[in-house]
Design a protein around this motif. Structure first.
Motif, short mmCIF file in Angstrom:
data_model
loop_
_atom_site.label_atom_id
_atom_site.label_comp_id
_atom_site.label_asym_id
_atom_site.label_seq_id
_atom_site.Cartn_x
_atom_site.Cartn_y
_atom_site.Cartn_z
N TRP A 198 -6.67 3.19 3.73
CA TRP A 198 -7.50 3.61 2.43
C TRP A 198 -7.24 2.84 1.30
O TRP A 198 -7.74 2.17 0.46
CB TRP A 198 -7.63 4.95 2.32
CG TRP A 198 -8.69 5.68 3.56
CD1 TRP A 198 -8.81 5.15 4.59
CD2 TRP A 198 -9.33 7.02 2.96
NE1 TRP A 198 -9.60 6.15 5.32
CE2 TRP A 198 -9.95 7.34 4.25
CE3 TRP A 198 -9.56 7.71 2.09
CZ2 TRP A 198 -10.74 8.44 4.66
CZ3 TRP A 198 -10.38 8.93 2.23
CH2 TRP A 198 -10.99 9.24 3.26
N THR A 199 -5.71 3.14 0.83
CA THR A 199 -5.08 2.50 -0.07
C THR A 199 -5.07 1.02 -0.12
O THR A 199 -5.67 0.46 -1.13
CB THR A 199 -3.68 2.87 -0.14
OG1 THR A 199 -3.69 4.38 -0.09
CG2 THR A 199 -2.88 2.52 -1.49
N ALA A 200 -5.01 0.48 0.82
CA ALA A 200 -5.09 -1.05 1.18
C ALA A 200 -6.35 -1.44 0.90
O ALA A 200 -6.57 -2.70 0.31
CB ALA A 200 -4.58 -1.50 2.53
N SER A 201 -7.33 -0.84 1.39
CA SER A 201 -8.68 -1.31 0.96
C SER A 201 -9.00 -1.18 -0.65
O SER A 201 -9.76 -1.96 -1.06
CB SER A 201 -9.83 -0.33 1.77
OG SER A 201 -11.11 -0.71 1.59
N TRP A 202 -8.54 -0.01 -0.97
CA TRP A 202 -8.64 -0.14 -2.54
C TRP A 202 -8.01 -1.32 -3.28
O TRP A 202 -8.50 -1.70 -4.24
CB TRP A 202 -7.94 1.36 -3.07
CG TRP A 202 -8.23 1.56 -4.42
CD1 TRP A 202 -9.31 2.21 -4.89
CD2 TRP A 202 -7.50 1.42 -5.55
NE1 TRP A 202 -9.13 2.19 -6.42
CE2 TRP A 202 -8.00 1.83 -6.97
CE3 TRP A 202 -6.08 0.54 -5.83
CZ2 TRP A 202 -7.51 1.65 -7.80
CZ3 TRP A 202 -5.48 0.57 -6.85
CH2 TRP A 202 -6.09 0.96 -8.23
N ALA B 6 0.94 -1.31 -0.04
CA ALA B 6 -0.12 0.06 0.17
C ALA B 6 0.87 1.36 0.03
O ALA B 6 0.65 2.29 -0.65
CB ALA B 6 -0.89 -0.06 1.31
N GLY B 7 2.08 1.26 0.95
CA GLY B 7 2.76 2.26 0.75
C GLY B 7 3.45 2.66 -0.77
O GLY B 7 3.67 3.81 -1.12
N LEU B 8 3.90 1.76 -1.31
CA LEU B 8 4.21 1.71 -2.61
C LEU B 8 3.58 2.25 -3.51
O LEU B 8 3.69 3.19 -4.45
CB LEU B 8 4.91 0.19 -3.07
CG LEU B 8 5.62 0.32 -4.30
CD1 LEU B 8 6.71 1.32 -4.48
CD2 LEU B 8 6.18 -1.17 -4.98
N ALA B 9 2.33 1.90 -3.57
CA ALA B 9 1.21 2.10 -4.44
C ALA B 9 0.96 3.91 -4.29
O ALA B 9 0.78 4.30 -5.02
CB ALA B 9 0.04 1.36 -4.18
N LEU B 10 1.04 4.21 -2.80
CA LEU B 10 0.61 5.49 -2.53
C LEU B 10 1.71 6.42 -3.18
O LEU B 10 1.70 7.39 -3.80
CB LEU B 10 0.52 5.63 -1.12
CG LEU B 10 -0.04 7.15 -0.59
CD1 LEU B 10 -1.45 7.30 -1.01
CD2 LEU B 10 -0.11 7.06 0.92
N ALA B 11 3.00 5.81 -3.01
CA ALA B 11 3.92 6.58 -3.58
C ALA B 11 4.08 6.71 -4.93
O ALA B 11 4.15 7.75 -5.59
CB ALA B 11 5.34 6.09 -3.18
N ILE B 12 3.66 5.77 -5.74
CA ILE B 12 3.42 5.58 -7.11
C ILE B 12 2.41 6.74 -7.51
O ILE B 12 2.67 7.44 -8.48
CB ILE B 12 3.28 4.42 -7.61
CG1 ILE B 12 4.45 3.61 -7.37
CG2 ILE B 12 3.02 4.38 -9.35
CD1 ILE B 12 4.53 2.06 -8.08
N LEU B 13 1.33 6.60 -6.86
CA LEU B 13 0.06 7.65 -7.08
C LEU B 13 0.57 9.04 -7.02
O LEU B 13 0.05 9.98 -7.51
CB LEU B 13 -0.96 7.36 -6.25
CG LEU B 13 -2.39 7.76 -6.56
CD1 LEU B 13 -2.86 7.20 -8.06
CD2 LEU B 13 -3.38 7.39 -5.50
N THR B 14 1.29 9.33 -5.84
CA THR B 14 1.92 10.53 -5.89
C THR B 14 2.62 11.12 -6.69
O THR B 14 2.69 12.19 -7.24
CB THR B 14 2.63 10.61 -4.41
OG1 THR B 14 1.72 10.17 -3.18
CG2 THR B 14 2.92 12.11 -3.79
#
Length: 469
Positions: free
Chosen positions: A257-261, A211-219
């Motif tokens: 929230w990202t993990a739920s997505w 989830a942290g990696l996905a949030l970083a990519i989305l940022t």
């Protein structure tokens, strides 16, 4: 004297955890207070504000009431003057939880974990009560009972996890050892509880990392939208600093929230909205810069991201399976299936608790519903972790893995044979042992133990410190 020292150190740990959490709030608030109001600032409101935010950071909801003058100056409708904030900034809660786990582990190593956990929790309860009675704001109130109860409950949960983990591994000469002895008497089912806990920890940690990696990519992808929302707020440097610090406090909440997505159910940002891999439906969204990360649209093909939580479960299953092989603990199919189900269940419980804290109200009107729904998130993530773990735990074993264990068993048997021969006792393998060695296709998950076939023979467990192994 040692027990008294453990109790004092545990109480000191709790006091430090509370003091650091409050200081993290007081330090920037003091600076911002000085820059905004100067030397003539009303310093009497600083401590109540910090105490209220500290309680809010541990899960206590905030009941906001905006004054009439502020409503007129901001041009806000009167029906939005009273609302609730209940989406917790989890950074403060996680700090208390981790600090408590460290304190509980230290008390367990000292041999008095029950006293240490009780002393630390009681100290946190006293501090929380003091903050609740001395730090109340008329414009932002927290329920008194929750403000007093939630910080010590968070500390108790963390301290118990840290203490029981160490006591289970090292022993405590008390209740944990008795439970450990009962579990060991289950035979082939003995390693199941520890494997479930270890696997769930791997799965949760891996999911958070993804989830942290996905949030970083989305940022990186949508950083321009975030900057545009920052510019649209038209705040000065002081206001931008306040917004940035607030968003950093909500970083763990955004990970939930990202993990739920990623798990599939997604989350909402207002009544009637939905943000999930299957589709995005947004209405009017607050102009908070971090909401610029929300995807404007998605396709059904984005559901492929649910493979990531399944992969987290598979990684956890591989870790558990490798540990069992390394310890020389062959398990039949039923215990391994129970381990996979247990990993999914524990992950689902943790996901549900995280969703409860990371969801709620973020404003008046339609903003009264935001965040992931606890039940769908728990069922989805728990099921995906269970599926991934089952794939690795229940799959046939590779020939190299079987051969490695055969070698370990042969070395252990030869060592035992040499020792027994030196004492005048000869040990030979029977036909079942010989067939097990000669047939590499036969999985040792279901092999019988030579100790059950030869009287007086007990196959020693594999020593992790043995350089040959």
């Amino acid at each position: 004297m040692q027990r008294l020292l453990v109790a004092l150190l545990a109480a000191f740990d709790a006091a430090i955890a509370a003091a650091v959490g409050l200081a993290v709030l007081l330090a920037p608030l003091t600076l911002l207070w000085t820059l905004a109001f100067g030397a003539t600032a009303d310093w009497g409101a600083l401590w109540p504000l910090a105490g209220t935010l500290w309680q809010f950071g541990h899960g206590a909801p905030l009941d906001i009431e905006i004054g009439t003058e502020v409503l007129r100056a901001a041009g806000v409708a009167p029906d939005a003057a009273v609302f609730t904030l209940s989406v917790t900034p989890l950074a403060f809660l996680l700090f208390t939880l981790l600090f408590a786990a460290r304190s509980g582990a230290r008390a367990a190593r000292a041999g008095a974990w029950v006293l240490g956990v009780a002393s630390g929790t009681a100290t946190m309860a006293v501090i929380a009560a003091a903050v609740a009675f001395t730090g109340r704001l008329a414009a932002a109130e927290t329920p008194l009972l929750l403000a007093i109860a939630l910080p010590p409950l968070v500390y108790l949960a963390g301290a118990l996890v840290g203490a029981v983990r160490v006591a289970w591994q090292d022993g405590d000469g008390s209740v944990v050892d008795r439970i450990h002895d009962v579990v060991d008497s289950w035979g082939g089912w003995g390693p199941v509880p520890a494997s479930v806990a270890r696997g769930a920890a791997f799965a949760i940690t891996t999911t958070v990392a993804i989830a942290g990696l996905a949030l970083a990519i989305l940022t990186l992808v949508r950083g321009g939208e975030v900057v545009a929302l920052f510019q649209a707020t038209r705040v000065d440097g002081l206001g931008a600093t306040v917004i940035t610090l607030g968003q950093l406090a909500y970083l763990p909440t955004m990970l939930v929230w990202t993990a739920s997505w990623l798990a599939g159910p997604g989350f909402s940002v207002g009544v009637g909205s939905a943000v999930s891999p299957a589709g995005t439906q947004l209405g009017v969204v607050p102009g908070i810069p971090v909401f610029g990360l929300l995807p404007e649209h998605t396709t059904i093909w984005m559901l492929i991201v649910v493979l990531l939580p399944i992969g987290a479960g598979a990684f956890a299953g591989w870790a558990v399976r490798s540990r069992l092989v390394w310890e020389g603990t062959p398990l039949h199919t039923a215990p391994r299936a129970v381990i996979a189900v247990g990993m999914g269940a524990v992950t689902a419980i943790v996901a549900a608790l995280a969703a409860v804290l990371a969801s709620g109200s973020i404003g008046p009107g339609r903003l009264a519903e935001a965040g992931p729904a606890p039940l769908p998130f728990a069922l989805a993530l728990g099921g995906e972790v269970m599926l991934g773990a089952a794939i690795l735990l229940l799959s046939p074993r590779h020939r190299d893995e079987v051969a490695e264990e055969r070698t370990d068993r042969w070395m252990a048997a030869m060592t035992a044979s040499d020792t027994a021969s030196a004492g005048g006792v000869a040990i030979t393998w029977d036909d079942g042992d010989r067939r097990s060695w000669e047939d590499p296709e036969r999985s040792s998950w279901t092999d019988s133990d030579p100790s059950d076939q030869a009287t007086g023979f007990r196959l020693p467990r594999r020593d992790p410190a043995d350089p040959i192994a």
